[in-house]
Design an enzyme around this catalytic site. Sequence first.
Site, PDB file in Angstrom:
ATOM      1  CB  SER A  12      -5.316  19.643  23.140  1.00 40.85           C
ATOM      2  OG  SER A  12      -4.694  18.719  23.983  1.00 40.85           O
ATOM      3  CG  HIS A  45      -2.693  16.044  20.358  1.00 39.91           C
ATOM      4  ND1 HIS A  45      -2.337  15.716  21.640  1.00 39.91           N
ATOM      5  CD2 HIS A  45      -3.030  17.354  20.383  1.00 39.91           C
ATOM      6  CE1 HIS A  45      -2.451  16.777  22.420  1.00 39.91           C
ATOM      7  NE2 HIS A  45      -2.881  17.782  21.683  1.00 39.91           N
TER       8      HIS A  45
END
Length: 221
Positions: A101, A124
């Site tokens: 992330s 993501h």
Amino acid sequence: MEKIKQLGTTNVPQTSDSNIHVLPIIGQIEGHLQLPAKNKTTKYEHLIPQIVAIEQNPKIEGVIILLNTVGGDVEAGLAISEMISSLSKPTVSIVLGGGHSIGVPIATAATKSFITETATMTIHPIRMTGLVVGVPQTFEYLDKMQDRVINFVTHHAKIDEDTFKELMFARGNLTRDIGTNVVGQDAVDHGLIDAIGGVQEAMSTLNSLIEERNPQGESES
């Protein structure tokens, strides 16, 4: 006794004379909200003064950033990334275990980045937790924040914007989710990370960068 209690060993290697500072970023990156005590966290209010002190300390000539993080607060992560990238001293990052992330931009912020063969990085879209006001402005804010992450990564890594977005919005790679999990060599092949390597490679590279910066072996004044 205190060393045994805290670290499980009687002898702790001393690095007080080292010209290299080790900056660990582990667990979840904590931002404006305090996480539960059971969470392993890296608090950005602890890291930011450290980074400023590194820049000011003439004895420190280089920085190793050790990453094993699940991600966390986006703005805190971007703040840390920007501070690392703006250091005048050479920096080398190593992704160990995971750099997921918001850990992705932190890893790419260094002068040179490494990832171990078994380490992973999850890319993501930006997410929000808690109460979200369902108005167009909320989604515009999320979109702008996402652009900030994309722009930072593509400016500091070899990956191009289209490839990064393709990884970010891929379907089917993550179970019941959107995004991509890249492992070791895949991260290098995509241009996210510079090379496969661990502590030895990172230290060798950092020492080379320090020598390039101070070719006559002179310390900063």
